[in-house]
Every structure is written in C-alpha cells, then in structure tokens.
Scaffold this active site. Structure first.
Site, PDB file in Angstrom:
ATOM      1  N   GLY A  97      -4.682  -2.486  -0.927  1.00  0.00           N
ATOM      2  CA  GLY A  97      -5.421  -3.365  -0.023  1.00  0.00           C
ATOM      3  C   GLY A  97      -6.583  -2.652   0.671  1.00  0.00           C
ATOM      4  O   GLY A  97      -7.551  -3.290   1.085  1.00  0.00           O
ATOM      5  N   GLU A 110      -9.265  -2.880  -1.757  1.00  0.00           N
ATOM      6  CA  GLU A 110      -9.711  -4.278  -1.780  1.00  0.00           C
ATOM      7  C   GLU A 110     -10.553  -4.594  -0.556  1.00  0.00           C
ATOM      8  O   GLU A 110     -11.529  -5.345  -0.630  1.00  0.00           O
ATOM      9  CB  GLU A 110      -8.490  -5.205  -1.862  1.00  0.00           C
ATOM     10  CG  GLU A 110      -7.808  -5.099  -3.220  1.00  0.00           C
ATOM     11  CD  GLU A 110      -6.505  -5.860  -3.297  1.00  0.00           C
ATOM     12  OE1 GLU A 110      -5.670  -5.716  -2.368  1.00  0.00           O
ATOM     13  OE2 GLU A 110      -6.303  -6.603  -4.271  1.00  0.00           O
ATOM     14  N   GLU A 121      -0.699  -1.013  -7.088  1.00  0.00           N
ATOM     15  CA  GLU A 121       0.322  -2.060  -6.966  1.00  0.00           C
ATOM     16  C   GLU A 121       1.299  -2.078  -8.142  1.00  0.00           C
ATOM     17  O   GLU A 121       2.492  -2.354  -7.987  1.00  0.00           O
ATOM     18  CB  GLU A 121      -0.342  -3.448  -6.837  1.00  0.00           C
ATOM     19  CG  GLU A 121      -1.109  -3.663  -5.537  1.00  0.00           C
ATOM     20  CD  GLU A 121      -2.541  -3.135  -5.554  1.00  0.00           C
ATOM     21  OE1 GLU A 121      -2.934  -2.460  -6.548  1.00  0.00           O
ATOM     22  OE2 GLU A 121      -3.270  -3.389  -4.591  1.00  0.00           O
ATOM     23  N   ALA A 152      -1.792  -2.254   1.675  1.00  0.00           N
ATOM     24  CA  ALA A 152      -1.027  -3.214   2.471  1.00  0.00           C
ATOM     25  C   ALA A 152       0.200  -2.494   3.016  1.00  0.00           C
ATOM     26  O   ALA A 152       0.694  -1.558   2.388  1.00  0.00           O
ATOM     27  CB  ALA A 152      -0.597  -4.377   1.592  1.00  0.00           C
TER      28      ALA A 152
END
Ligand code: COA
Length: 260
Positions: free
Chosen positions: A111, A114, A134, A67
């Site tokens: 992300g 993911e 994270e 992200a």
C-alpha cells in the site's frame, strides 16, 4: 493541525509536508491513517496558501511498509472491499487538485508503493526499496497497484513485481520509471523541497489543469484525450495568470502567479 494522531502536517512557505507518523510500525497504513489523511487532504486542497504537497514517512527506515497487516485479521470480503474502495487516501491523493510529490525515504511496500503511485512525482533516497509483496501473504494489490503500476512502468515489469513480490532498489526503480529522481538519503529532503518550490512558483490553475489532462491520458483513448486537452488549454486563456505569464515574458521579468 494537531488533532491528528497518525499523521502530521507542516507548512514550509507554499509547500505542505504530510508525514505518516507511525515509525514504530514502519508507517503501515491503518484505517486511522486513511481517515486522518483524507481529512487532511480535504483541508489542504482548500488552503490557498498551499501550492504543492509532499508526502513522506516518519523515521529513517521506511516511507510506508504497506497496509497494516494486523487489520486484515477478521475482515470480511465486504468490509475489506469497502475499506479499500471508499474514502481511501489513495483516491484522495489521486483527485487532489495540486501537485503531490512522494518523498520516499526507505521501504515503500504494498500500500505504500500504491500510495506513492497515486502521487504525481516520486523522489527517493538511495536506500529506498520498492515492492508489491501482497502475493507473499496469499493476496493481491488492492489499492491501485495492478492498475497504476502497470500504466506507469508497463505490463512486463509490473507483472514481475506483482507475481514475485520481491523488493527492487532505487536504481532499478529509476530505470523502470517508477521514480523520477534518486538522491543520497541526506540530500533527499533538500532536493525534494527544491523541486516542490520550483513547482510552487508556477501558475496554480494551469498546474491543476495539466494534472487533469495528463491523468486523463491513461484513462481515455487518444481522440477523447486530445479533445479534453484542448478544452483545458482553452480554460487557461480565461485566467489572470495567463495574462501575467505572457506579459512577464514580453517584459523580460519573472511572472508572479496568483492562482486566478
Ligand atoms: N503492517 C503492520 N505492521 C508492520 C508492517 C505492516 N505492513 N510492516 C512492519 N510492521 C511492524 C512489524 O510488525 C514490527 O512491529 P513490532 O515491533 O510490534 O513487532 C515493526 O513494524 C518493525 O518491523 P520489523 O519487521 O521488525 O522490521 P524489519 O527491519 O525486520 O523488516 C520489513 C522490515 C519491511 C521487511 C518487514 O517489516 C515487512 O516485511 N513488513 C511487511 C511488508 C508487507 O508485506 N507489506 C504489504 C502488506 S499488504
């Protein structure tokens, strides 16, 4: 499809390639990538000429480095929850009706991992590196990492990746079942396209139903899953492609599936 700024779409025959195109930020997923990616997937799912989707990152270094951390600043819990829960690229990939292959060409972090997990197959280069980092930012995965990773590679391995936040290499990713195949970087695209084209030859409706049934396996109990499978199996018998597949086998020729 030149209206996009953070992604690009290329069609090669029946395979579409969606590239996250922010190489200067290692293809980090900002809100524009999510917005444009969701719009592109909405288009591609209705495009009958596209049978398989490949997702990759621009440049030599990264698939997606996570992200976009710069967007975390100033976010309230409510706005961050909405960003990750609403119309995300993860959800659009997960519900995309055609096979989706993540072509992982470098860093596949947070992300990015993911996003790869939301795809159906993951193919990577030997230099790919995977992580859910994270925890190192004082947060946790929020785009499906704790759920999809655990279902794919098991609780012990997922727990280790998520609690430590370390990177693992392509060989470990292969051993864990996180990726399906590993290739030298200069062969990654050709091998991924070979696989995509092989899938593109198959019957589109049956592919869609296979995806639905396999995804249901980790979201239901066995009896419910077996019932769903037999219902979807029965739907195959209503298609022209089933007639074509069976006739081609009996006539000893290659089937030509039309998606009907
Ligand atoms: N969000 C926003 N920007 C990112 C980013 C991310 N997740 N990952 C990399 N970038 C940016 C860097 O800030 C840098 O931008 P700048 O040139 O404007 O300073 C650029 O991409 C290149 O990254 P850089 O860190 O200089 O490359 P590197 O080779 O030294 O390190 C990584 C590569 C992947 C190890 C490092 O970028 C990194 O740790 N990124 C964050 C990974 C992460 O924690 N992701 C999960 C987020 S929840």
């Amino acid at each position: 499809m030149s209206e996009f700024e953070t992604i690009s779409i290329e069609k090669r025959g029946r395979v579409a390639i969606l590239t996250i195109d922010r190489p200067e930020k290692l293809n980090a997923l900002n809100s524009a990538v999510h917005r444009e990616g969701v719009a592109a997937l909405d288009m591609l799912k209705n495009d009958e000429s596209v049978r398989v989707l490949v997702i990759t990152g621009s440049g030599e270094k990264a698939f997606i480095a996570g992200a976009d951390i710069s967007e975390f600043e100033g976010k309230t819990p409510v706005s961050q929850r909405a960003t990750f829960f609403d119309r995300t690229l993860f959800n659009s990939i997960d519900s995309f009706p055609k096979p989706v292959i993540a072509m992982v060409n470098g860093f596949c972090l947070g992300g990015g991992n993911e996003l790869a997990l939301a795809c159906d197959l993951r193919i990577c280069s030997e230099n790919a590196r995977f992580s859910q980092p994270e925890i190192n930012l004082g947060i946790m995965p929020g785009g499906g990492g704790t759920q999809r990773l655990t279902r794919l590679i098991g609780e012990g391995r997922a727990m280790e990746m998520i609690l430590l936040g370390d990177m693992i290499g392509a060989e470990d990713a292969l051993r864990f079942g996180l990726v399906n195949h590993v290739y030298p970087a200069d062969q990654l695209e050709a091998e991924t396209m070979k696989l995509a084209e092989k899938i593109a030859d198959k019957a589109p409706i049956a592919l869609q139903l296979c995806k639905e049934a396999v995804k249901f396996a980790s979201r239901s109990d066995l009896d419910e899953g077996l019932r769903r499978e037999v219902d979807l199996f029965a739907i195959c018998f209503s298609t022209e492609d089933k007639k074509e597949g069976v006739s081609a086998f009996l006539e000893k020729r290659k089937p030509e599936f039309k998606g009907r």
